[in-house]
Design an enzyme around this catalytic site. Structure first.
Site, PDB file in Angstrom:
ATOM      1  N   GLU A 104      31.587  28.927  30.086  1.00 55.11           N
ATOM      2  CA  GLU A 104      32.352  29.227  31.299  1.00 55.11           C
ATOM      3  C   GLU A 104      32.004  28.188  32.356  1.00 55.11           C
ATOM      4  O   GLU A 104      30.838  28.001  32.672  1.00 55.11           O
ATOM      5  CB  GLU A 104      32.007  30.633  31.790  1.00 55.11           C
ATOM      6  N   CYS A 128      47.029  33.972  30.049  1.00 54.86           N
ATOM      7  CA  CYS A 128      47.787  35.039  30.726  1.00 54.86           C
ATOM      8  C   CYS A 128      48.941  34.401  31.492  1.00 54.86           C
ATOM      9  O   CYS A 128      49.343  34.861  32.545  1.00 54.86           O
ATOM     10  CB  CYS A 128      46.892  35.881  31.631  1.00 54.86           C
TER      11      CYS A 128
END
Length: 167
Positions: free
Chosen positions: A18, A117
């Site tokens: 991340e 998304c």
């Protein structure tokens, strides 16, 4: 990450990369809260990771989040405020870089899942097509009991499922 760890019954190893220290901190807290012990969280740009090859990779790159625009929420307003064609092109360049790097980290016969998304073809189907044209690989059909469109991947539309949109 927590769902993958649960599916693996806390066995094996997950490396979660991340780039955002804020998101990495939240991820670490969620992993601890859920009792996950098989996951290492690395806070670094994913394209810099040069570890051992993987059997499976889930690439969830930064995206426009256009699939999360639903109703008149604070989050939807913020997403709409930053959405524009220039941002989409910038994100698509990054996504192509990340998918090519992720593919290079797979063991022979490994599996790469690419998921966003976003509802934008530039961030989804076109990124997958780029990978297929540049380095090869093959697409496996995902059989899910939901309605969506399939072109180089499954696009889930909010209006069909009453959910957010995903690819």
């Amino acid at each position: 990450t927590t769902q993958m760890a649960a599916m693996m019954q806390n066995k094996g190893q997950i490396i979660a990369v991340e780039s955002s220290s804020f998101r990495a901190t939240i991820l670490r807290k969620n992993l601890q809260r859920c009792g996950v012990t098989n996951t290492d969280v690395l806070c670094m740009p994913a394209e810099r990771y040069l570890g051992n090859p993987f059997d499976k990779i889930l690439l969830d790159p930064p995206c426009s989040a256009s699939g999360t625009i639903k109703g008149e929420t604070k989050h939807s307003a913020q997403t709409l405020k930053v959405w524009n064609p220039v941002t989409i092109k910038r994100l698509a360049r990054l996504q192509k870089k990340l998918i090519r790097h992720a593919f290079s980290l797979l063991k022979p016969g490994g599996t790469l899942v690419y998921s966003t998304c976003s509802l934008e073809p530039e961030e989804n189907e076109e990124v997958v097509q780029y990978l297929l044209e540049k380095v090869g690989g093959k697409i496996e059909t995902i059989d899910l009991p939901i309605k969506g469109d399939f072109k180089n991947g499954l696009q889930i539309w909010p209006q069909y499922q009453d959910t957010e949109g995903f690819f």
